[in-house]
Design a protein around this motif. Structure first.
Motif, PDB file in Angstrom:
ATOM      1  N   MET A 136       0.815  -1.220  -0.055  1.00 43.12           N
ATOM      2  CA  MET A 136      -0.084   0.108  -0.061  1.00 43.12           C
ATOM      3  C   MET A 136       0.855   1.211   0.028  1.00 43.12           C
ATOM      4  O   MET A 136       0.604   2.098  -0.828  1.00 43.12           O
ATOM      5  CB  MET A 136      -0.768  -0.213   1.339  1.00 43.12           C
ATOM      6  CG  MET A 136      -2.169   0.884   0.977  1.00 43.12           C
ATOM      7  SD  MET A 136      -2.965   0.986   2.739  1.00 43.12           S
ATOM      8  CE  MET A 136      -2.911  -0.955   3.298  1.00 43.12           C
ATOM      9  N   PRO A 171      -7.173  -5.326  -5.562  1.00 41.74           N
ATOM     10  CA  PRO A 171      -6.986  -3.881  -6.102  1.00 41.74           C
ATOM     11  C   PRO A 171      -6.898  -2.882  -5.231  1.00 41.74           C
ATOM     12  O   PRO A 171      -7.836  -1.975  -5.067  1.00 41.74           O
ATOM     13  CB  PRO A 171      -8.244  -3.732  -7.241  1.00 41.74           C
ATOM     14  CG  PRO A 171      -9.273  -4.396  -6.598  1.00 41.74           C
ATOM     15  CD  PRO A 171      -8.539  -5.651  -5.779  1.00 41.74           C
ATOM     16  N   MET A 172      -5.906  -2.447  -4.653  1.00 40.14           N
ATOM     17  CA  MET A 172      -5.574  -1.338  -3.714  1.00 40.14           C
ATOM     18  C   MET A 172      -5.777  -0.054  -4.578  1.00 40.14           C
ATOM     19  O   MET A 172      -6.070   0.861  -3.809  1.00 40.14           O
ATOM     20  CB  MET A 172      -4.015  -1.576  -3.250  1.00 40.14           C
ATOM     21  CG  MET A 172      -3.848  -2.574  -2.355  1.00 40.14           C
ATOM     22  SD  MET A 172      -2.375  -2.889  -1.410  1.00 40.14           S
ATOM     23  CE  MET A 172      -2.462  -3.725  -0.159  1.00 40.14           C
ATOM     24  N   LEU A 191      -8.098   0.915  -6.115  1.00 37.71           N
ATOM     25  CA  LEU A 191      -9.415   1.549  -6.192  1.00 37.71           C
ATOM     26  C   LEU A 191      -9.294   2.515  -4.846  1.00 37.71           C
ATOM     27  O   LEU A 191     -10.215   3.487  -5.338  1.00 37.71           O
ATOM     28  CB  LEU A 191     -10.323   0.375  -5.880  1.00 37.71           C
ATOM     29  CG  LEU A 191     -10.620  -0.747  -6.765  1.00 37.71           C
ATOM     30  CD1 LEU A 191     -11.612  -1.806  -6.286  1.00 37.71           C
ATOM     31  CD2 LEU A 191     -11.162   0.054  -8.217  1.00 37.71           C
ATOM     32  N   ALA A 192      -8.685   2.098  -3.866  1.00 36.35           N
ATOM     33  CA  ALA A 192      -8.755   3.284  -2.703  1.00 36.35           C
ATOM     34  C   ALA A 192      -8.269   4.599  -3.222  1.00 36.35           C
ATOM     35  O   ALA A 192      -8.291   5.470  -2.721  1.00 36.35           O
ATOM     36  CB  ALA A 192      -8.034   2.611  -1.527  1.00 36.35           C
ATOM     37  N   PHE A 193      -7.154   4.540  -4.311  1.00 33.12           N
ATOM     38  CA  PHE A 193      -6.645   5.680  -4.707  1.00 33.12           C
ATOM     39  C   PHE A 193      -7.234   6.502  -6.090  1.00 33.12           C
ATOM     40  O   PHE A 193      -6.823   7.440  -6.162  1.00 33.12           O
ATOM     41  CB  PHE A 193      -5.119   5.503  -4.987  1.00 33.12           C
ATOM     42  CG  PHE A 193      -4.481   5.065  -3.618  1.00 33.12           C
ATOM     43  CD1 PHE A 193      -3.706   6.087  -2.794  1.00 33.12           C
ATOM     44  CD2 PHE A 193      -4.208   3.690  -3.379  1.00 33.12           C
ATOM     45  CE1 PHE A 193      -3.352   5.457  -1.379  1.00 33.12           C
ATOM     46  CE2 PHE A 193      -3.429   3.239  -2.281  1.00 33.12           C
ATOM     47  CZ  PHE A 193      -3.321   4.341  -1.436  1.00 33.12           C
ATOM     48  N   ARG A 209      -9.768   7.735  -6.557  1.00 35.10           N
ATOM     49  CA  ARG A 209     -10.565   9.381  -6.907  1.00 35.10           C
ATOM     50  C   ARG A 209      -9.686  10.324  -6.092  1.00 35.10           C
ATOM     51  O   ARG A 209     -10.032  11.468  -5.933  1.00 35.10           O
ATOM     52  CB  ARG A 209     -11.986   9.300  -6.281  1.00 35.10           C
ATOM     53  CG  ARG A 209     -12.912   8.632  -6.971  1.00 35.10           C
ATOM     54  CD  ARG A 209     -14.186   8.259  -6.490  1.00 35.10           C
ATOM     55  NE  ARG A 209     -14.845   7.166  -7.170  1.00 35.10           N
ATOM     56  CZ  ARG A 209     -15.877   6.615  -6.923  1.00 35.10           C
ATOM     57  NH1 ARG A 209     -16.456   6.779  -5.675  1.00 35.10           N
ATOM     58  NH2 ARG A 209     -16.440   5.684  -7.728  1.00 35.10           N
ATOM     59  N   LEU A 210      -8.527   9.782  -5.770  1.00 30.00           N
ATOM     60  CA  LEU A 210      -7.393  10.609  -4.541  1.00 30.00           C
ATOM     61  C   LEU A 210      -6.368  11.168  -5.455  1.00 30.00           C
ATOM     62  O   LEU A 210      -5.568  12.104  -5.322  1.00 30.00           O
ATOM     63  CB  LEU A 210      -6.940  10.020  -3.524  1.00 30.00           C
ATOM     64  CG  LEU A 210      -8.173   9.516  -2.495  1.00 30.00           C
ATOM     65  CD1 LEU A 210      -7.542   8.855  -1.273  1.00 30.00           C
ATOM     66  CD2 LEU A 210      -9.018  10.777  -2.161  1.00 30.00           C
ATOM     67  N   TYR A 217     -16.353   1.627  -7.845  1.00 34.13           N
ATOM     68  CA  TYR A 217     -15.567   2.472  -8.480  1.00 34.13           C
ATOM     69  C   TYR A 217     -15.422   1.985 -10.048  1.00 34.13           C
ATOM     70  O   TYR A 217     -14.606   1.417 -10.461  1.00 34.13           O
ATOM     71  CB  TYR A 217     -14.144   2.240  -7.885  1.00 34.13           C
ATOM     72  CG  TYR A 217     -13.831   2.599  -6.810  1.00 34.13           C
ATOM     73  CD1 TYR A 217     -13.361   4.150  -6.419  1.00 34.13           C
ATOM     74  CD2 TYR A 217     -14.365   2.090  -5.586  1.00 34.13           C
ATOM     75  CE1 TYR A 217     -13.187   4.700  -5.234  1.00 34.13           C
ATOM     76  CE2 TYR A 217     -13.829   2.660  -4.316  1.00 34.13           C
ATOM     77  CZ  TYR A 217     -13.516   3.942  -4.318  1.00 34.13           C
ATOM     78  OH  TYR A 217     -13.371   4.386  -2.637  1.00 34.13           O
TER      79      TYR A 217
END
Lengths: 341, 341
Positions: A75, A99-100, A102-104, A106-107, A131
């Motif tokens: 991460m 799929p880490m 995804l967490a990023f 929209r950032l 997402y």
């Protein structure tokens, strides 16, 4: 293009022994650099690359039990790339598992595309649907079909470094099984094929519990021979000497790297029709795909008769690194254009 | 203050049975709302709160084996809050396990503070040092001492809902061990104390392998009594009836919630001096802390003689929710001021 290529940080890029994701990441990185792209590889410091290396860790977590939980290491490696998003046109995330990215999604001011290296469950895919814009690359149509609702921006089969797989025109007289000893890989079916066709069979894989319990009783050292785990050089020799690679796979696999590798040595494959097999094997050119073990046993002579030079040539075209590099470059361009548009 | 409180998504907030992180998250959320703050709780949809509930998942992953890998669920829950960073003055991340907040530290326009709920290893702390600015809250000085190099912006002991822990002036005549059956919790030492002092001992914890192998041989049903796992109501009754809670802990724990809970019922504690014990026990008021089992066995009458009303009163002051809410509010203000400054 300014590309951040985010590798897994389990071990070096390329890997010391085997590791399909690490190998593919290395080949793609070097190919992109050779293609004139400005590539930053986010990987461990002991990796070797002609790209710019951005290393947070001195070594990978496979080699250090203190590097735990490993998820955090993956991460933060991805985060390091996303923090520098403005320096890149695209961020390509390769780390396996889940799929880490995804967490990023929209950032990050720069689009992140993730190659998926496993067959996801339905629950996973349902979660990812949160997402729908996140771009994924599938490694086969077989895998892509599982990704309903996800934004699959391309299907790119793995490439291999065909220069390293030595072509051999005249094989010895054995069948080869190479892979892990699991029920899904079909080693027992490979043994059955050898016995039915009265052929010698060499088994090359790491010894494990499954081997000791299920496989070893069949190993007699004359017809069914256990080679052990093959390093790269041994693998190429084993491929080259085999009349055919037997691949009686019992589980749906999203790809079959061993098929492409055998072909690159000129060795045709005899495979069961499951998972991505038909996408990898050119029927009647690089091998034959069978519906049953009976059909495979009966059809093996036809596999042997395939032109090994043509097998090799087709493998170079279809699984050479350049094809993979071209396809990924096209994917990047599509993703960038789509973000702009 | 506009506060995003990001809970673990393993189960509901508050938890159906037990769960110290989930309970603390709920108490803090409700306390902040009662204090007039604008709180959004990121938790499962089946949670109960007077805050605004932001739910990505209908239920928690403890209750659904398809919700796997759980890390991804925690990560996307945190990401959902960070994606809305501009709506908040502070994001407070509670999920246990490991600091996913680090990965978002430099991507969030709003500061993220994380309460750490476990004792980290040195390797973990060394990794976190990559983000020296990331603010952590420790749950004890014992834990804070492990966080060398990290930005510990406060130490806030857990609060409990002291209203729910009924005070009992006159106990029955037994000792109580309540916790998990592990070597670290010291259940065998509790049994030794009971035998040496010729006291009845009630053991309340879930049956497990350790219980069957190590504890059960001592259970005779008259002096050493196994109660089973206690739900909340049973727990309060067991506390209230005990002359003392014995806590001969054998491992350094970052907190000891059971100590505060016993005290809230007026029950003094007899504890060994390890981990955060001295931070939780007010020596000679709410219990006594001993250097050895010998000292504990000899000193137990002094523990029994402590004034149970004073035990309760001190517990309410020190472990009531309001103290925790006040301290977290101060932490938030410091973090926000520090980001601005």
């Amino acid at each position: 293009m300014r590309i951040a290529h985010v590798a897994p940080v389990a071990t070096t890029i390329p890997p010391p022994k085997s590791g399909s994701v690490e190998t593919m990441t290395s080949l793609l990185t070097e190919g992109l650099v050779a293609g004139g792209h400005d590539v930053t590889l986010f990987a461990t410091a002991d990796s070797k690359t002609s790209a710019r290396l951005a290393a947070i860790y001195s070594h990978g977590y496979w080699h250090d039990e203190n590097m735990w939980p490993w998820e955090l290491y993956e991460m933060l490696n991805l985060a390091a790339a996303v923090e520098r998003a403005r320096e890149f046109d695209i961020i390509h995330y390769e780390a396996a598992y889940y799929p880490m990215s995804l967490a990023f999604t929209r950032l990050s001011s720069t689009p992140i595309v993730q190659t998926l290296h496993h067959s996801p469950s339905r629950a996973e895919v349902a979660l990812w649907a949160r997402y729908p814009e996140a771009p994924f690359v599938a490694i086969s149509e077989e895998q892509a079909a599982l990704l309903s609702g996800a934004n699959v921006v391309g299907t790119v089969l793995h490439g291999i470094d065909t220069d390293n797989f030595t072509f051999r025109e005249q094989p010895d007289d054995y069948l080869l099984f190479l892979g892990r000893f699991t029920a899904g890989k079909g080693v027992l079916q490979a043994i059955e094929i050898a016995k039915r066709t009265d052929m010698k069979l060499i088994l090359a894989a790491a010894e494990d519990d499954y081997y000791r319990a299920k496989v070893k009783p069949h190993v007699d050292g004359t017809q069914i021979i256990y080679f052990g785990e093959a390093d790269f050089a041994a693998k190429v020799k084993l491929f080259g000497g085999a009349r055919a690679l037997v691949y009686p796979v019992q589980a749906r696999e999203p790809f079959g790297l061993v098929l492409a590798e055998a072909m690159a040595c000129g060795t045709p494959v005899a495979a069961l029709d499951l998972g991505a097999v038909r996408e990898v094997v050119d029927e009647g050119v690089t091998g034959m795909v069978f519906d049953s073990l009976d059909a495979m046993a009966a059809g093996l002579p036809n596999v042997f008769s395939l032109d090994r030079r043509r097998v090799r040539e087709r493998a170079v075209v279809r699984f050479g690194v350049q094809r993979m590099v071209n396809e990924y470059t096209a994917v990047y361009e599509r993703v960038i254009a789509s973000r702009r548009g």
